[in-house]
Write a protein that holds these residues in place. Structure first.
Motif, PDB file in Angstrom:
ATOM      1  N   GLN A   8      36.587  39.972  34.172  1.00 15.09           N
ATOM      2  CA  GLN A   8      35.904  40.991  33.379  1.00 15.09           C
ATOM      3  C   GLN A   8      34.683  41.524  34.126  1.00 15.09           C
ATOM      4  O   GLN A   8      33.563  41.594  33.600  1.00 15.09           O
ATOM      5  CB  GLN A   8      35.504  40.422  32.016  1.00 15.09           C
ATOM      6  N   SER A   9      34.932  41.884  35.381  1.00 14.92           N
ATOM      7  CA  SER A   9      33.859  42.365  36.249  1.00 14.92           C
ATOM      8  C   SER A   9      34.316  43.638  36.943  1.00 14.92           C
ATOM      9  O   SER A   9      35.506  43.822  37.209  1.00 14.92           O
ATOM     10  CB  SER A   9      33.509  41.302  37.299  1.00 14.92           C
ATOM     11  N   ASP A  10      33.354  44.526  37.231  1.00 19.10           N
ATOM     12  CA  ASP A  10      33.668  45.742  37.982  1.00 19.10           C
ATOM     13  C   ASP A  10      33.389  45.581  39.467  1.00 19.10           C
ATOM     14  O   ASP A  10      33.547  46.537  40.238  1.00 19.10           O
ATOM     15  CB  ASP A  10      32.860  46.925  37.433  1.00 19.10           C
ATOM     16  N   THR A  11      32.951  44.381  39.886  1.00 17.81           N
ATOM     17  CA  THR A  11      32.692  44.098  41.298  1.00 17.81           C
ATOM     18  C   THR A  11      33.381  42.790  41.664  1.00 17.81           C
ATOM     19  O   THR A  11      33.292  41.803  40.913  1.00 17.81           O
ATOM     20  CB  THR A  11      31.179  44.003  41.586  1.00 17.81           C
ATOM     21  N   LEU A  12      34.050  42.788  42.802  1.00 19.12           N
ATOM     22  CA  LEU A  12      34.776  41.592  43.248  1.00 19.12           C
ATOM     23  C   LEU A  12      34.612  41.435  44.752  1.00 19.12           C
ATOM     24  O   LEU A  12      34.727  42.414  45.498  1.00 19.12           O
ATOM     25  CB  LEU A  12      36.256  41.710  42.885  1.00 19.12           C
ATOM     26  N   VAL A  13      34.347  40.214  45.208  1.00 19.85           N
ATOM     27  CA  VAL A  13      34.206  39.898  46.625  1.00 19.85           C
ATOM     28  C   VAL A  13      35.448  39.134  47.079  1.00 19.85           C
ATOM     29  O   VAL A  13      35.867  38.178  46.406  1.00 19.85           O
ATOM     30  CB  VAL A  13      32.953  39.039  46.890  1.00 19.85           C
ATOM     31  N   VAL A  14      36.043  39.538  48.195  1.00 16.94           N
ATOM     32  CA  VAL A  14      37.182  38.820  48.757  1.00 16.94           C
ATOM     33  C   VAL A  14      36.979  38.657  50.263  1.00 16.94           C
ATOM     34  O   VAL A  14      36.297  39.463  50.903  1.00 16.94           O
ATOM     35  CB  VAL A  14      38.524  39.551  48.504  1.00 16.94           C
ATOM     36  N   CYS A  15      37.583  37.620  50.823  1.00 13.96           N
ATOM     37  CA  CYS A  15      37.583  37.408  52.279  1.00 13.96           C
ATOM     38  C   CYS A  15      38.902  37.903  52.848  1.00 13.96           C
ATOM     39  O   CYS A  15      39.965  37.783  52.212  1.00 13.96           O
ATOM     40  CB  CYS A  15      37.417  35.932  52.611  1.00 13.96           C
ATOM     41  N   ILE A  16      38.855  38.425  54.073  1.00 13.41           N
ATOM     42  CA  ILE A  16      40.064  38.929  54.709  1.00 13.41           C
ATOM     43  C   ILE A  16      39.976  38.726  56.210  1.00 13.41           C
ATOM     44  O   ILE A  16      38.890  38.793  56.809  1.00 13.41           O
ATOM     45  CB  ILE A  16      40.278  40.425  54.359  1.00 13.41           C
ATOM     46  N   ASP A  17      41.093  38.432  56.830  1.00 12.75           N
ATOM     47  CA  ASP A  17      41.146  38.237  58.277  1.00 12.75           C
ATOM     48  C   ASP A  17      41.062  39.581  58.988  1.00 12.75           C
ATOM     49  O   ASP A  17      41.619  40.574  58.506  1.00 12.75           O
ATOM     50  CB  ASP A  17      42.451  37.531  58.660  1.00 12.75           C
ATOM     51  N   PRO A  18      40.381  39.655  60.146  1.00 11.37           N
ATOM     52  CA  PRO A  18      40.250  40.932  60.859  1.00 11.37           C
ATOM     53  C   PRO A  18      41.579  41.564  61.259  1.00 11.37           C
ATOM     54  O   PRO A  18      41.637  42.780  61.506  1.00 11.37           O
ATOM     55  CB  PRO A  18      39.434  40.556  62.105  1.00 11.37           C
ATOM     56  N   ALA A  19      42.638  40.758  61.329  1.00 12.18           N
ATOM     57  CA  ALA A  19      43.942  41.318  61.714  1.00 12.18           C
ATOM     58  C   ALA A  19      44.531  42.218  60.640  1.00 12.18           C
ATOM     59  O   ALA A  19      45.431  43.007  60.917  1.00 12.18           O
ATOM     60  CB  ALA A  19      44.926  40.188  62.027  1.00 12.18           C
ATOM     61  N   ASN A  20      44.010  42.121  59.403  1.00 13.80           N
ATOM     62  CA  ASN A  20      44.618  42.836  58.279  1.00 13.80           C
ATOM     63  C   ASN A  20      44.061  44.245  58.103  1.00 13.80           C
ATOM     64  O   ASN A  20      43.703  44.659  56.995  1.00 13.80           O
ATOM     65  CB  ASN A  20      44.437  42.051  56.982  1.00 13.80           C
ATOM     66  N   VAL A  21      43.996  45.007  59.181  1.00 14.25           N
ATOM     67  CA  VAL A  21      43.476  46.373  59.110  1.00 14.25           C
ATOM     68  C   VAL A  21      44.333  47.223  58.175  1.00 14.25           C
ATOM     69  O   VAL A  21      43.827  48.104  57.472  1.00 14.25           O
ATOM     70  CB  VAL A  21      43.409  47.007  60.513  1.00 14.25           C
ATOM     71  N   ASP A  22      45.630  46.968  58.135  1.00 13.31           N
ATOM     72  CA  ASP A  22      46.524  47.729  57.248  1.00 13.31           C
ATOM     73  C   ASP A  22      46.100  47.599  55.786  1.00 13.31           C
ATOM     74  O   ASP A  22      46.095  48.584  55.032  1.00 13.31           O
ATOM     75  CB  ASP A  22      47.972  47.254  57.405  1.00 13.31           C
TER      76      ASP A  22
END
Length: 525
Positions: A401-415
């Motif tokens: 129930q939030s309008d802001t979300l933080v996620v981690c992602i690997d640099p390879a996932n440019v797509d």
């Protein structure tokens, strides 16, 4: 003690065949040779003249004209196997080789391995259920009769198959056989080979079936062995190390591959370049040696896939038409932390949770074990998360129930970054630029299977520059993508500089950003 009869199928390089036979028999083993009838008769005469005096060498009674994908390859193998069974009653194992193969272990090592394992070594995967066949026809190999060679008579090959399909001439697989598929390079025990030969004499219906299948050398022995031998006595692997390119062609090994080859968990390698004279000499000497200890790292195939994949765009997820999902929502903000060192990003995100109370998820598109709430199964696998990424993200916004979300992602996932950048929601990215020591990169190579604990130092030294460049390449791709809202913190920068980027990325006051930037041991390994 194991005594091996090598079944040598060849069609060229008479000098190499002679050297191979002399090398193998000098170690106390045997060789049965089938030399393709399509090859020059003068080459066969040269081989026969040189090896005729050797009592540990026998020739197939009939030389057949062999064609790739045809029954003739199986028939030639059976000719050589029959000759070996009759000529060498002391042979305990029969090992398929080509003229391009070379040993990558000593004979002493090979005999000890076969003495330890009371089993047959042959790839045998379910033909219909496995994904062993990557391209081309599959069921059609079996259910239609093939009289023409696809490589030489493409029009007749496919024309005949379509005609049979139109006339409803599909045939049934022999009812008592479960068709298997795998590499043609096997090593079988004597009793297994004798059982196969006896089966061939009794089951003419099976022989007729396989004679008109396509590429039967990948199904004939694989199916019969699985039919005749208890499962616990079969090791579903080959003892010959080989790698195929994306185009289905075998990779050729050269002089500088010695250290890589001998560290693989195989007895032979295919295929060795005819020009790799130094490699052949070193491997030949190795086969005759005694008392050699081998450090097995077994990273060869993973290393090849890694190195050949470097020039591709969208390397982690190949370019494809992404499934269209509806927007995350204009009012929502997705914050992506981009970092190659996953432990650093997780440490940073945990501090962000503490300081901002924002919901945050670790590497949900990269790490299957990332904790996620139950979202009806969409979160269950990495494949599902990636395929339904926008739906997944919407559900996570709704869950917290939030309008802001933080996620981690690997640099390879440019797509993935580009896909979310095209959404109506606000996207901000924070690239975490870490320093990479040689020790860290070596550990990374071992964690992802590019190297093992026993990988030769020469292999590691060649690999390091490629991995280091790969990390830089991924960072350059992110910049070249011209993604909006891209911020950056660096291990080499001070707290003040990094806190400015954090404040802009998170939309928080500078005091809170400085508290995050001061996280103890943030960049430590």
């Amino acid at each position: 003690m194991a005594k091996i009869a090598y079944i040598l199928l060849c069609h060229k390089d008479p000098e190499g065949i002679i050297a191979q036979a002399e090398r193998l028999t000098a170690a106390g083993d045997y060789v049965a040779i089938h030399f393709d009838a399509r090859a020059r008769s003068t080459d066969f005469d040269r081989i026969r003249e040189a090896l005729q005096p050797n009592p540990a060498v026998v020739f197939a009674k009939r030389r057949l004209k062999c064609g790739w994908g045809e029954w003739s390859l199986v028939a030639a193998t059976l000719q050589a196997v029959s000759a070996a069974v009759d000529a060498f009653p002391r042979a305990t194992h029969f090992y398929m080789l080509s003229g391009d193969c070379m040993p990558i272990k000593s004979a002493e090592y090979a005999h000890a391995l076969l003495d330890r394992e009371e089993a047959d070594f042959i790839e045998s995967f379910d033909f219909f259920k496995s994904d062993w066949i990557k391209t081309g026809i599959k069921e059609e190999r079996l259910v239609y009769r093939h009289w023409f060679n696809e490589r030489n008579n493409k029009a007749l090959f496919y024309g005949s198959m379509k005609l049979q399909e139109r006339l409803g001439l599909a045939r049934r697989v022999p009812a008592d056989l479960q068709i298997q598929i795998g590499s043609q390079w096997w090593c079988l025990r004597r009793r297994t080979v004798e059982a196969v030969l006896d089966f061939c004499k009794r089951r003419r219906d099976v022989m007729r079936f396989f004679r008109t299948t396509w590429i039967p050398d990948e199904t004939f022995f694989q199916t019969l062995v699985r039919h005749l031998v208890p499962e616990e006595e079969i090791r579903t692997r080959t003892l010959t190390f080989l790698i195929f390119t994306d185009y289905g062609m075998p990779v050729t090994f050269h002089n500088d591959h010695y250290d890589l080859l001998v560290s693989q968990d195989f007895l032979f390698a295919r295929k060795i370049s005819p020009d790799a004279r130094d490699l052949k000499e070193r491997l030949g000497n190795l086969y005759a040696s005694q008392g050699v200890r081998f450090s097995i790292s077994n990273e060869g195939r993973g290393l090849f896939q890694f190195l050949t994949g470097r020039g591709r765009i969208g390397r982690r997820f190949a370019p494809r038409f992404w499934e269209t999902e509806s927007s995350l929502g204009r009012e929502r903000t997705l914050l992506m932390v981009i970092c190659k060192k996953w432990h650093v990003a997780k440490r940073l995100v945990e501090r962000i949770r503490q300081e901002t109370n924002l919901p945050a998820v670790d590497y949900l598109f990269n790490e299957a074990s990332t904790p996620l709430p139950d979202l009806g199964g969409i979160q269950s696998t990495l494949e599902k998360r990636t395929r339904h990424r926008r739906a997944l993200m919407r559900m996570l916004f709704d869950y917290w129930q939030s309008d802001t979300l933080v996620v981690c992602i690997d640099p390879a996932n440019v797509d993935l970054m580009q896909d979310f950048a095209s959404d109506k929601a606000v996207l901000r990215l924070l690239e975490v630029d870490c320093d990479f020591t040689d020790d860290y990169l070596i550990g990374h190579a071992r964690r992802v299977g590019l190297a093992g604990e026993s990988s030769p130092r020469e292999v590691i030294d060649r690999l390091l520059p490629t991995i280091r460049y790969d990390v830089k390449f991924e960072s350059d791709r992110i910049r070249d993508a011209d993604l909006p809202g891209l911020h950056r913190i660096r291990q080499s920068a001070g707290v003040d500089e990094n806190s400015v980027a954090l404040a802009a990325f998170l939309g928080i006051p500078s005091e809170a950003a400085q508290a995050i930037a001061r996280t103890p041991h943030l960049f430590s390994d």
